[in-house]
Design an enzyme around this catalytic site. Structure first.
Site, PDB file in Angstrom:
ATOM      1  N   GLU A 152      38.192  38.351  15.141  1.00 42.06           N
ATOM      2  CA  GLU A 152      36.857  37.788  14.942  1.00 42.06           C
ATOM      3  C   GLU A 152      36.344  38.106  13.549  1.00 42.06           C
ATOM      4  OE1 GLU A 152      33.930  38.744  17.837  1.00 42.06           O
ATOM      5  OE2 GLU A 152      35.184  38.172  19.531  1.00 42.06           O
ATOM      6  N   HIS A 174      29.300  34.909  14.090  1.00 43.97           N
ATOM      7  CA  HIS A 174      30.650  35.440  14.256  1.00 43.97           C
ATOM      8  C   HIS A 174      31.518  34.382  14.907  1.00 43.97           C
ATOM      9  CE1 HIS A 174      29.082  36.356  18.294  1.00 43.97           C
ATOM     10  NE2 HIS A 174      30.328  36.473  18.700  1.00 43.97           N
ATOM     11  N   HIS A 226      34.711  33.132  17.462  1.00 38.73           N
ATOM     12  CA  HIS A 226      35.488  33.385  18.676  1.00 38.73           C
ATOM     13  C   HIS A 226      36.846  32.720  18.477  1.00 38.73           C
ATOM     14  CE1 HIS A 226      31.952  34.055  21.743  1.00 38.73           C
ATOM     15  NE2 HIS A 226      32.073  35.040  20.873  1.00 38.73           N
ATOM     16  N   ASP A 232      27.569  39.987  22.882  1.00 41.79           N
ATOM     17  CA  ASP A 232      26.808  39.083  22.015  1.00 41.79           C
ATOM     18  C   ASP A 232      25.346  39.029  22.442  1.00 41.79           C
ATOM     19  OD1 ASP A 232      29.210  38.493  20.809  1.00 41.79           O
ATOM     20  OD2 ASP A 232      29.460  36.563  21.820  1.00 41.79           O
TER      21      ASP A 232
HETATM   22 ZN   LIG Z   1      31.045  36.696  20.566  1.00 43.67          ZN
END
Ligand SMILES: [Zn+2]
Length: 124
Positions: free
Chosen positions: A27, A73, A75, A86
């Site tokens: 990530e 961010h 995935h 999250d």
């Molecule tokens: Zn996430």
């Protein structure tokens, strides 16, 4: 719902897509800065590209200053739905949080308010 951030530049989005591709399958994470309601800048989170998949945990440890309007961010799957981690992060600062799902393009990202409601963001 009053969201002080209304838009994001396509340039910033493209930067994040490129960073997410570079970091895949780990990530990528960054914080977002806005000017006059438009996200114009990202700040990479130190250590994000070091090879584990817990970029979101680094965001939790980041000192947040007033210019920061939220986070983004990636995935590594097409699932751009917030995880439990999250959701905890989004509630901590905000108001805007992006998740960029694989394959990291204009059709694979979503924007959320701090309470995890999905929001529409203008691309400018
Ligand atoms: Zn996430």
């Amino acid at each position: 719902m009053d969201i002080p951030v209304k838009g994001i530049t396509s340039k910033v989005l493209e930067l994040m897509f490129a960073a997410a591709r570079d970091t895949h399958p780990n990530e990528f994470a960054c914080v977002l800065r806005a000017e006059e309601g438009i996200v114009t800048e990202i700040l990479l989170v130190p250590g994000t590209v070091s090879g584990d998949s817990s970029a979101i945990l680094r965001l939790h440890m980041l000192p947040i200053d007033l210019s920061v309007v939220g986070s983004a961010h990636s995935h590594p799957t097409p699932n751009a739905i917030p995880s439990d981690a999250d959701i905890a992060l989004f509630s901590r600062f905000g108001p805007l949080h992006l998740i960029i799902g694989y394959p990291y393009d204009m059709d694979s990202w979503k924007a959320y308010y701090r309470d995890c409601r999905e929001i529409e963001l203008n691309v400018v």
